[in-house]
Design a protein around this motif. Structure first.
Motif, PDB file in Angstrom:
ATOM      1  N   SER A 101       0.429  -1.397   0.316  1.00 40.18           N
ATOM      2  CA  SER A 101      -0.065  -0.469   0.009  1.00 40.18           C
ATOM      3  C   SER A 101       0.383   1.220   0.266  1.00 40.18           C
ATOM      4  O   SER A 101       0.875   2.256  -0.727  1.00 40.18           O
ATOM      5  CB  SER A 101      -0.427   0.177   1.381  1.00 40.18           C
ATOM      6  OG  SER A 101      -0.250   0.111   2.287  1.00 40.18           O
ATOM      7  N   LEU A 104       2.148   1.283  -3.802  1.00 43.09           N
ATOM      8  CA  LEU A 104       1.156   1.819  -4.835  1.00 43.09           C
ATOM      9  C   LEU A 104      -0.012   2.648  -4.320  1.00 43.09           C
ATOM     10  O   LEU A 104       0.431   3.827  -4.571  1.00 43.09           O
ATOM     11  CB  LEU A 104       0.254   0.380  -5.526  1.00 43.09           C
ATOM     12  CG  LEU A 104       1.811  -0.680  -5.529  1.00 43.09           C
ATOM     13  CD1 LEU A 104       0.706  -1.912  -5.941  1.00 43.09           C
ATOM     14  CD2 LEU A 104       1.936   0.156  -7.018  1.00 43.09           C
ATOM     15  N   ARG A 107      -5.199   1.803  -1.199  1.00 44.24           N
ATOM     16  CA  ARG A 107      -6.571   1.445  -1.354  1.00 44.24           C
ATOM     17  C   ARG A 107      -6.632  -0.262  -2.215  1.00 44.24           C
ATOM     18  O   ARG A 107      -7.072  -1.213  -2.377  1.00 44.24           O
ATOM     19  CB  ARG A 107      -7.436   1.977  -2.737  1.00 44.24           C
ATOM     20  CG  ARG A 107      -8.520   2.725  -3.105  1.00 44.24           C
ATOM     21  CD  ARG A 107      -7.925   3.828  -1.810  1.00 44.24           C
ATOM     22  NE  ARG A 107      -7.576   5.000  -2.705  1.00 44.24           N
ATOM     23  CZ  ARG A 107      -6.118   6.038  -2.286  1.00 44.24           C
ATOM     24  NH1 ARG A 107      -6.707   6.672  -1.220  1.00 44.24           N
ATOM     25  NH2 ARG A 107      -5.754   6.835  -3.031  1.00 44.24           N
ATOM     26  N   VAL A 108      -5.429  -0.370  -1.849  1.00 41.95           N
ATOM     27  CA  VAL A 108      -4.722  -2.137  -2.342  1.00 41.95           C
ATOM     28  C   VAL A 108      -4.962  -2.922  -1.591  1.00 41.95           C
ATOM     29  O   VAL A 108      -4.754  -3.997  -1.529  1.00 41.95           O
ATOM     30  CB  VAL A 108      -3.581  -2.357  -2.963  1.00 41.95           C
ATOM     31  CG1 VAL A 108      -2.782  -1.214  -4.058  1.00 41.95           C
ATOM     32  CG2 VAL A 108      -2.362  -1.746  -2.006  1.00 41.95           C
ATOM     33  N   ILE A 111      -7.551  -4.788  -1.646  1.00 46.61           N
ATOM     34  CA  ILE A 111      -8.169  -6.446  -2.401  1.00 46.61           C
ATOM     35  C   ILE A 111      -7.157  -7.468  -1.740  1.00 46.61           C
ATOM     36  O   ILE A 111      -8.132  -8.668  -1.989  1.00 46.61           O
ATOM     37  CB  ILE A 111      -6.575  -6.059  -4.161  1.00 46.61           C
ATOM     38  CG1 ILE A 111      -6.807  -4.640  -4.728  1.00 46.61           C
ATOM     39  CG2 ILE A 111      -5.941  -7.639  -4.064  1.00 46.61           C
ATOM     40  CD1 ILE A 111      -6.232  -4.363  -6.005  1.00 46.61           C
ATOM     41  N   LEU A 180       0.227  -9.882  -5.078  1.00 47.98           N
ATOM     42  CA  LEU A 180       0.334  -8.173  -4.603  1.00 47.98           C
ATOM     43  C   LEU A 180       0.652  -6.964  -3.714  1.00 47.98           C
ATOM     44  O   LEU A 180       0.690  -6.639  -4.101  1.00 47.98           O
ATOM     45  CB  LEU A 180      -0.967  -8.820  -3.115  1.00 47.98           C
ATOM     46  CG  LEU A 180      -1.848  -7.704  -2.236  1.00 47.98           C
ATOM     47  CD1 LEU A 180      -2.440  -7.353  -3.440  1.00 47.98           C
ATOM     48  CD2 LEU A 180      -2.297  -8.228  -1.108  1.00 47.98           C
ATOM     49  N   VAL A 186      -1.727  -6.574  -9.784  1.00 48.91           N
ATOM     50  CA  VAL A 186      -2.433  -5.561  -8.714  1.00 48.91           C
ATOM     51  C   VAL A 186      -3.650  -4.761  -9.901  1.00 48.91           C
ATOM     52  O   VAL A 186      -4.266  -4.797  -9.701  1.00 48.91           O
ATOM     53  CB  VAL A 186      -1.819  -4.768  -7.887  1.00 48.91           C
ATOM     54  CG1 VAL A 186      -2.950  -3.310  -7.129  1.00 48.91           C
ATOM     55  CG2 VAL A 186      -1.278  -5.074  -6.835  1.00 48.91           C
ATOM     56  N   ILE A 190      -7.663  -4.811 -10.191  1.00 47.01           N
ATOM     57  CA  ILE A 190      -8.408  -3.381 -10.760  1.00 47.01           C
ATOM     58  C   ILE A 190      -8.837  -3.525 -11.950  1.00 47.01           C
ATOM     59  O   ILE A 190     -10.083  -3.868 -12.226  1.00 47.01           O
ATOM     60  CB  ILE A 190      -7.311  -2.416 -10.705  1.00 47.01           C
ATOM     61  CG1 ILE A 190      -6.519  -2.244  -9.121  1.00 47.01           C
ATOM     62  CG2 ILE A 190      -7.978  -1.019 -10.968  1.00 47.01           C
ATOM     63  CD1 ILE A 190      -5.782  -1.656  -8.991  1.00 47.01           C
ATOM     64  N   GLN A 301      -8.286   4.434  -8.894  1.00 51.82           N
ATOM     65  CA  GLN A 301      -7.053   3.654  -8.734  1.00 51.82           C
ATOM     66  C   GLN A 301      -5.516   3.641  -9.741  1.00 51.82           C
ATOM     67  O   GLN A 301      -4.489   3.677  -9.312  1.00 51.82           O
ATOM     68  CB  GLN A 301      -7.601   2.378  -8.566  1.00 51.82           C
ATOM     69  CG  GLN A 301      -8.597   2.669  -7.352  1.00 51.82           C
ATOM     70  CD  GLN A 301      -8.870   0.847  -6.945  1.00 51.82           C
ATOM     71  OE1 GLN A 301      -8.486  -0.196  -7.347  1.00 51.82           O
ATOM     72  NE2 GLN A 301      -9.758   0.649  -5.774  1.00 51.82           N
ATOM     73  N   ILE A 305      -2.052   4.972  -8.739  1.00 53.54           N
ATOM     74  CA  ILE A 305      -0.866   3.958  -8.666  1.00 53.54           C
ATOM     75  C   ILE A 305       0.115   4.821 -10.101  1.00 53.54           C
ATOM     76  O   ILE A 305       1.299   5.217  -9.390  1.00 53.54           O
ATOM     77  CB  ILE A 305      -0.800   2.459  -9.029  1.00 53.54           C
ATOM     78  CG1 ILE A 305      -2.049   1.726  -8.061  1.00 53.54           C
ATOM     79  CG2 ILE A 305       0.075   2.086  -9.581  1.00 53.54           C
ATOM     80  CD1 ILE A 305      -2.306   0.725  -8.414  1.00 53.54           C
TER      81      ILE A 305
END
Length: 437
Positions: A101, A104, A107-108, A111, A180, A186, A190, A301, A305
């Motif tokens: 997180s 990147l 918001r990951v 996931i 991840l 990733v 998305i 997102q 990134i």
């Protein structure tokens, strides 16, 4: 022409998606299933021993008692080690997610929360721990084959099965967590979630055209809940309420907008508004956007990134190029689809709910504006944006080429102003699908 969604919305679809956004439901259900499995296994053990004793097969009962005594040490070791194993594994995993997180976007983390393998692994680990504890309660100190009432043979075998399953899931979980931490998986995740949401929800016509076909607006319904992000609406329930009331409901904010108590969320066309109790649990508000009905979240997102990758602190243009690959893919998926609204109909085909979604220009601006502004100092990114725009121009109908040409012109003008050397300007202005291959 207006096109509704490809299938009727399922009544529990918002609940299903909300449960997927939690990390407690699956483990809790797994613990309940483990308790039920232990009860069933213990019942079988009781019936097995009772049947052998009625048949006077005391030698077989004695052998089962001996086997159970041998497995008791293994079950005891499993029960004492499993919780420590769970704590160590998931502590390391949370550190890995935190690193991802930071590199990147925060918001990951979502996931990881929605990952099925993460939930299944934790569920099986906790179920194994609880099951082994319950199995220990089934052991008796009595060793006489005539007096023993329960020998946990089936329970011990199931414990071994759960341990084997835990080891297999541990390998799969480590592999998924390592993926991840990589950019490619990733951004691919998305993109796939965005395309699945798009296929599930469908699209509609232009906003102005749809509003012109609606009956006159009669009233508005204000939001009575807490302030927060509009996550989704219960489409099936709103369609039923509008059909019973004989009206058309129009969702005023878009999915992903921040709504405040007292602000209007639904416009009522063609009649009196439905009673307040009928609209309960039809609008979901939370603290963070979700993929359930939010068309722009995936582009948001990917743009985040890419922007972090292009920041001076990170300076990773290759990651930005990977994000641009997926931004172009999403835009290409909607380039010929009607956008602007989604209309939901009842069983008779009458429009009952109108929902605004981002238009083509909105999506293009969302995916390209911020990355384009940050790309002027990175020829790799500027070349990839130009190549992506050129590909979209080949796919887009004429009336949708305007925002693409605008972004292309603005990027070339920014490169012209920023890059001093003519050779460097020519290089940065040449389209390349790999940026700098």
């Amino acid at each position: 022409m207006h096109i509704s969604g490809p299938r009727r919305p399922r009544a529990l679809s918002p609940l299903r998606e909300h449960l997927r956004d939690t990390f407690w439901f699956a483990p809790t259900a797994g613990l309940a299933c483990a308790a039920l499995l232990w009860w069933a296994a213990s019942t079988l053990d009781l019936k097995l021993i009772a049947a052998l004793q009625r048949a006077h097969a005391y030698a077989a009962v004695g052998e089962l008692v001996s086997i159970a005594e041998d497995t008791k040490t293994i079950v005891t070791t499993i029960s004492s080690a499993m919780m420590t194993f769970i704590g160590v594994v998931f502590s390391i995993s949370l550190v890995a997610v935190q690193m991802a997180s930071g590199q990147l976007t925060p918001r990951v983390v979502r996931i990881f929360i929605r990952s099925r393998i993460s939930k299944i692994t934790l569920t099986v680990f906790l179920a194994t721990f609880l099951f082994s504890l319950l199995v220990l309660t089934s052991y008796e100190s009595e060793t006489d084959a005539r007096q023993v009432t329960s020998v946990p043979v089936v329970q011990s075998l199931l414990t071994m099965v759960l341990v084997a399953l835990s080891l297999i899931l541990f390998i799969a979980y480590v592999s998924a967590t390592l993926r991840l931490m990589q950019v490619g998986p990733v951004v691919d995740r998305i993109t796939r979630e965005t395309l699945r949401m798009l296929a599930r929800q469908g699209t509609g016509g232009e906003v102005g055209e749809e509003r012109a076909s609606l009956p006159p607006e009669a009233d508005r319904v204000a939001h009575a809940g807490r302030a927060g992000v509009l996550l989704d609406v219960h489409v099936a329930r709103l369609v039923r309420v509008a059909r019973r009331q004989g009206v058309v409901l129009r969702l005023i904010p878009r999915i992903g907008d921040f709504v405040l108590p007292g602000t209007p969320v639904l416009a009522v066309h063609g009649g009196a508004p439905p009673p307040r109790w009928a609209l309960r649990y039809t609008v979901s508000v939370g603290v963070e956007r979700t993929f359930h009905q939010d068309l722009g979240l995936g582009l948001r997102q990917l743009s985040d990134i890419a922007l972090r990758a292009l920041s001076p602190a990170v300076n990773d243009p290759t990651t930005a190029v990977q994000c641009l690959d997926r931004i172009v893919q999403i835009l290409a998926a909607v380039v010929r689809r009607p956008l602007g609204t989604v209309v939901h109909r009842d069983r008779r085909g009458v429009v009952r709910l109108v929902q605004n979604v981002p238009g083509w220009t909105d999506l293009v601006d969302l995916g390209l504006t911020e990355v384009r502004a940050a790309a002027v100092h990175s020829p790799q990114v500027s070349r990839r944006i130009l190549a992506g725009i050129d590909d979209l121009l080949l796919l887009a109908p004429e009336h949708r080429q305007v925002p693409l040409r605008r972004h292309r012109t603005l990027l070339l003008q920014a490169v012209e102003r920023t890059v001093p050397a003519a050779a460097d300007r020519r290089f940065a202005s040449y389209p390349d699908r790999q940026g700098i291959g």
